[in-house]
Design a protein around this motif. Structure first.
Motif, PDB file in Angstrom:
ATOM      1  N   HIS A   1       2.344   9.179   2.013  1.00 12.61           N
ATOM      2  CA  HIS A   1       2.268   8.492   3.300  1.00 12.61           C
ATOM      3  C   HIS A   1       3.276   9.037   4.319  1.00 12.61           C
ATOM      4  O   HIS A   1       4.345   9.534   3.956  1.00 12.61           O
TER       5      HIS A   1
ATOM      6  N   THR B   1       1.317   4.380  10.615  1.00 16.96           N
ATOM      7  CA  THR B   1       1.325   4.800   9.218  1.00 16.96           C
ATOM      8  C   THR B   1       0.037   5.545   8.922  1.00 16.96           C
ATOM      9  O   THR B   1      -1.034   5.207   9.448  1.00 16.96           O
TER      10      THR B   1
ATOM     11  N   CYS C   1       6.640   9.078   0.494  1.00 21.10           N
ATOM     12  CA  CYS C   1       6.578   8.642   1.884  1.00 21.10           C
ATOM     13  C   CYS C   1       7.652   9.357   2.699  1.00 21.10           C
ATOM     14  O   CYS C   1       8.793   9.461   2.257  1.00 21.10           O
TER      15      CYS C   1
ATOM     16  N   ASP D   1      -3.748   4.634   8.890  1.00 21.76           N
ATOM     17  CA  ASP D   1      -3.977   3.341   8.251  1.00 21.76           C
ATOM     18  C   ASP D   1      -3.585   2.168   9.142  1.00 21.76           C
ATOM     19  O   ASP D   1      -4.167   1.088   9.052  1.00 21.76           O
TER      20      ASP D   1
ATOM     21  N   HIS E   1       0.818  -1.213   0.000  1.00 23.91           N
ATOM     22  CA  HIS E   1       0.000   0.000   0.000  1.00 23.91           C
ATOM     23  C   HIS E   1       0.855   1.268   0.000  1.00 23.91           C
ATOM     24  O   HIS E   1       0.404   2.324  -0.444  1.00 23.91           O
ATOM     25  N   ILE E   2       2.072   1.161   0.520  1.00 22.72           N
ATOM     26  CA  ILE E   2       2.974   2.307   0.566  1.00 22.72           C
ATOM     27  C   ILE E   2       4.095   2.062  -0.436  1.00 22.72           C
ATOM     28  O   ILE E   2       4.925   1.172  -0.249  1.00 22.72           O
TER      29      ILE E   2
ATOM     30  N   HIS F   1      -1.912   8.424   5.754  1.00 21.57           N
ATOM     31  CA  HIS F   1      -1.803   9.030   4.433  1.00 21.57           C
ATOM     32  C   HIS F   1      -2.589  10.324   4.380  1.00 21.57           C
ATOM     33  O   HIS F   1      -3.506  10.553   5.174  1.00 21.57           O
TER      34      HIS F   1
END
Length: 260
Positions: free
Chosen positions: A191, A255, A158, A232, A52-53, A257
């Motif tokens: 992120h 984490t 990120c 998340d 997802h990241i 976003h």
């Protein structure tokens, strides 16, 4: 969140090598192997592996000259930029990056991550892959609106920050103000990964006692969400280390976003 009257990481003289030797080495007497190294590395390994990241660019703004979190990141991002607030940390990182005599050795970290990935025979390759991905080490200044001014960096997919906000913020207002500066480095829908410690007030580095900002899970969740992030993943790693060098209760990995 509150503050105590200890030295501050980014203001007072901070021995970056003593910090590595105390909290991140593979020496037998180093008791923080699970809390500071293995458990957070394992969490980030699984977070990145979930897919997802991802993207092109990571900016890392972490306390001291540590790099162990980035062994996982270099598998998913092509470009890594390291931001540090002290000249000694920049020098220590450059010593490692350029394989100079006396550089701190991260072999135990690369060995651990390659074992997690099922590639135990590729430790040297992992080290080289991370070093190749690191494009720049930047000395930055928290007092500037643009942390890296006059250096201009691309916005990141990120931003990883391990411990930095905890040690440079004297109170909650500063934590929020500095988090906003970190967030300016993140692309829309990018992120944020925070690694921190709960309910800590100090850590020892050599003979000196340094400040930690004390906060709990509710504090950190509230600050992050009120700054426009959607959380998340949140994980608490209960303390295993038996030592009076630092008084944290647990390590956290969060984490989040940005929607826009």
């Amino acid at each position: 969140m509150d503050s105590t009257c200890h030295k501050f990481y980014h203001v007072d003289d901070f021995d970056s090598r003593a910090f590595l030797d105390t909290y991140f080495s593979d020496k037998p007497e180093m008791v923080f192997g699970d809390d500071a190294l293995k458990s957070p590395m394992e969490k980030l390994h699984h977070i990145f592996k979930a897919g997802h990241i991802k993207g092109e660019t990571v900016i890392d703004i972490s306390i001291g000259p540590m790099v162990h979190f980035l062994y996982s990141a270099c598998e998913f991002f092509k470009h890594i930029y390291l931001l540090r607030f002290t000249e000694k940390c920049v020098m220590e990182l450059n010593r490692w990056l350029n394989t100079r005599t006396g550089a701190f050795q991260w072999n135990h970290a690369s060995t651990y991550i390659t074992a997690l990935e099922g590639n135990s025979d590729q430790c040297e390759d992992k080290d080289m892959k991370l070093k190749t991905a690191i494009k720049q080490i930047v000395k930055c200044d928290i007092k500037k609106e643009n942390l890296t001014d006059p250096v201009v960096l691309p916005q990141a997919d990120c931003v990883i920050s391990a411990g930095m906000l905890d040690v440079i913020s004297k109170d909650q207002d500063e934590y929020i103000r500095y988090l906003r500066k970190f967030a300016m480095l993140i692309k829309p829908r990018g992120h944020l990964i925070l690694v921190g410690v709960l309910n800590a007030t100090y850590f020892m580095n050599g003979p000196e006692r340094f400040h930690f900002l004390k906060y709990d899970e509710n504090d950190i969740r509230k600050v992050v969400t009120e700054e426009g992030f959607i959380i998340d993943h949140y994980d608490t790693i209960k303390r295993k280390a038996v030592s009076d060098l630092c008084d944290y209760e647990a390590v956290i990995v969060l984490t989040a976003h940005r929607e826009k």
